[in-house]
Design a protein around this motif. Sequence first.
Motif, short mmCIF file in Angstrom:
data_model
loop_
_atom_site.label_atom_id
_atom_site.label_comp_id
_atom_site.label_asym_id
_atom_site.label_seq_id
_atom_site.Cartn_x
_atom_site.Cartn_y
_atom_site.Cartn_z
N TYR A 56 16.12 100.62 21.54
CA TYR A 56 15.61 100.91 22.88
C TYR A 56 16.46 100.23 23.95
N SER A 57 17.26 101.01 24.65
CA SER A 57 18.18 100.47 25.65
C SER A 57 17.47 99.86 26.84
N ASP A 58 16.19 100.17 27.02
CA ASP A 58 15.43 99.67 28.17
C ASP A 58 14.59 98.43 27.85
N THR A 59 14.90 97.79 26.75
CA THR A 59 14.18 96.58 26.31
C THR A 59 15.20 95.52 25.95
N ALA A 60 15.10 94.34 26.59
CA ALA A 60 16.16 93.35 26.39
C ALA A 60 15.74 91.97 26.90
N PRO A 105 11.89 98.13 33.21
CA PRO A 105 13.18 97.46 33.01
C PRO A 105 13.83 96.97 34.30
N ALA A 109 18.91 96.54 31.36
CA ALA A 109 17.96 97.47 30.75
C ALA A 109 17.63 98.62 31.69
#
Length: 319
Positions: A56-60, A105, A109
């Motif tokens: 998940y690119s929007d979670t960091a 985000p 993110a």
Amino acid sequence: MKLKDVYRRMVALGIEADPRGKKQVEELLKERQKEKEKAKGDDSEGFQEDTLFNPYSDTAILYGEETREIKRILVGIDIEVGEVLLADRLREKGEAIDLIMAHHPEGKALSALHKVMHMQEDLLHQIGVPINIAEGIMASRIGEVRRGLAPLNHNRAVDAARLLDLPLMCVHTPADNQVQTFLSRVIEERNPKKVDDILKLLKEIPEYKEAAKRGSGPTLFAGKKDGRCGKVIVDMTGGTSGSEEAYARLAQAGVGTIVGMHMGEKHRKEAEKYHINVVIAGHMASDSLGMNLLLDALERQGIQVVACAGMIRYSRNVQ
């Protein structure tokens, strides 16, 4: 728990609830490993190692040492500079805040939000839209979102957190997966016949019940309350709103009712054009439900949760 363990736990719970199924997500992660092995020179330097376990690119983690010990977190749907200052003010008052957790985000993110939208192609395919058409429908919309995100000041909240040395992370799609799976299960179990039955069952859920008191509860956007539901789908994950072109295909696939978080007017008109009922459960309430299902897992590990910024906290651990 250490910050890195909180991060990995949120991702793992997101994968467990991913509507595509765990097997498909694992295949995606295997592809990431292959990409790493193929990367050479400058390309390998830009490879992010956490993408090997986080799809998940929007979670960091946006700021903070991964080894930091986390005991108490401030959680909000939207975390901006004001909420970072709030965390610092609470800290000054002696109310320890070890981590700020946003749902929506920020930072890297936010700039990569469009990448997670590809999961909508798979979800459309699950409903009955041919995958080539699903990819075609989503291509222009993903490009539109990518271009729209490009000029934003992504790092304002992250910079504030760094200057005040407050760890900051965001958890977007894992929470959206949770609410998608939760509501899909509830609707399947209750098997509502009329659209109004969906509105009623939503208002039995604590987050939506509280939102209704605040004037932002479940509402009907298209269709009639006494209309029959037909095939019901929940549309609450995949980054952000999909393509307006999807509604014609959804109607062809037999979809009668969509239950969503929010919907723009152009999307609503398209759904109405194809006689699809639209129940909007509510944005903050839906995001809160998804986050609560994740936060309950952290709470069981002894972490305290302080809610702010639109977060309707309801713990299912005490029920």
